[in-house]
Design an enzyme around this catalytic site. Structure first.
Site, PDB file in Angstrom:
ATOM      1  N   GLU A   1       0.803  -1.220   0.000  1.00 28.55           N
ATOM      2  CA  GLU A   1       0.000   0.000   0.000  1.00 28.55           C
ATOM      3  C   GLU A   1       0.839   1.275   0.000  1.00 28.55           C
ATOM      4  OE1 GLU A   1      -2.498  -0.606   3.406  1.00 28.55           O
ATOM      5  OE2 GLU A   1      -4.130  -1.410   2.196  1.00 28.55           O
TER       6      GLU A   1
ATOM      7  N   GLU B   1       6.073 -22.201   8.210  1.00 25.06           N
ATOM      8  CA  GLU B   1       6.486 -21.332   9.314  1.00 25.06           C
ATOM      9  C   GLU B   1       7.479 -22.014  10.255  1.00 25.06           C
ATOM     10  OE1 GLU B   1       3.685 -21.317  13.062  1.00 25.06           O
ATOM     11  OE2 GLU B   1       2.502 -20.824  11.289  1.00 25.06           O
TER      12      GLU B   1
END
Length: 341
Positions: A96, A127
């Site tokens: 963004e 992970e």
């Protein structure tokens, strides 16, 4: 039957998780018996704890912002690390910034355990790979001028832990964002931000309050860093990239508001400035052409306020220099150019 080593490892993990606030039950065991309206009220009520928890970490967040700005000014980058929700939040924030603040896409990056495919689909066991983030950071050419922000609600995600450990070997600034106090990543970081939001509405679903806290903090890290870097003026974004009609209209409105001109003048000046809001404002307020506006902004390191104030101070000095000896009129009255502004 699991092997003895596997059983011991599982026992240790269960014990570790049992001490994490984010893994505890909120005690609302009868959620499925409540009405939808009651559920909305309960969930929203619990969410009110998040901004209060973020506020308690204000000093650490400010330290992190100052550290990021210092690295940006040295040509460094900000790189988020996370798995699952935490990784997606980092990638969202990174993605963004270019359209919002006109930053280079390489300036703020996001890495997620499992790679780009993990943005949409969970990648099993990704992970738990403690070495992978280091490999990815090395591929990005991590340097001492960079900042690495490790995000993990539990504060123990192996992918993030390993990434921070690698980043330390490169001399990067380490920031940790966790939702448990005394976290593993917090102990590794130069600036630990531990926003403890308490048990989740649905136990263990850390995309809820924990995810909200992470989003609030990363918003602050990049937005406030951009403010300190001169990307805003009077609370308005002035480095936006106009990639659609709405943003082009916003650019015109920004120039109108900041330079106090009409829409036709704002639009024409923006065209002359190749769409740069900052250049257009300097052109109007300093009465210069696009190339001189660009030079003034470069000399001010992109800070619009500095470029404008330097222009005004030059006008004031020129008026004083042109005044007759003993004549105080130039000092008493603004220069004509300043009055026009």
């Amino acid at each position: 039957m699991p092997e003895p080593d596997e059983a011991d490892s599982m026992t240790e993990l269960l014990d570790e998780l049992s001490h994490l606030t984010t893994e505890r039950s909120s005690g609302m065991v009868d959620l499925d018996t409540l009405s939808t309206a009651e559920l909305v009220h309960l969930m929203n009520d619990g969410d009110q704890e998040v901004p209060r928890a973020v506020a308690a970490s204000s000093d650490q967040i400010a330290r992190a912002v100052d550290g990021i700005v210092a690295r940006f000014r040295r040509g460094g980058r900000l790189i988020y690390l996370g798995a699952g929700t935490a990784g997606r939040i980092g990638i969202l924030d990174a993605s963004e910034c270019p359209p919002t603040f006109g930053t280079d896409p390489e300036m703020i990056r996001g890495l997620i355990a499992g790679g780009p495919s993990a943005i949409m689909t969970a990648v099993e066991n990704a992970e738990d790979d403690r070495s992978q983030a280091g490999v990815e950071l090395a591929e990005l050419g991590l340097r001492a001028e960079d900042v690495v922000v490790g995000i993990s609600a539990s504060g123990r995600t192996p992918y993030v832990v390993g990434g921070l450990e690698f980043a330390r070997t490169r001399g990067a600034l380490l920031i940790a964002l966790a939702q448990n106090a005394g976290s593993v990543i917090g102990r590794l970081a130069d600036v630990p931000i531990e926003v403890v939001v308490g048990p989740e509405f649905v136990a263990g679903s850390t995309r809820l309050k924990s995810g909200t806290a992470q989003k609030l903090v990363v918003n602050m890290l990049t937005t406030l860093a951009m403010v300190r870097m001169g990307k805003t003026y009077n609370g308005v974004m002035v480095d936006l990239v106009a990639t659609n009609e709405k943003l082009r209209a916003r650019s015109v409105r920004t120039v109108m508001d900041v330079a106090h001109v009409d829409a036709v003048t704002a639009g024409a000046t923006l065209d002359a400035a190749d769409g740069s809001v900052k250049e257009a404002v300097v052109m109007l307020l300093a009465a210069v052409d696009a190339s001189h506006a660009r030079e003034r902004l470069a000399a001010a390191e992109g800070h619009l306020r500095v470029a404008i104030e330097r222009s005004e101070s030059r006008h004031a000095q020129r008026a004083t220099d042109n005044a007759a000896p003993g004549d105080d009129s130039a000092a008493a009255e603004p220069h004509a150019d300043a009055q026009d502004r």
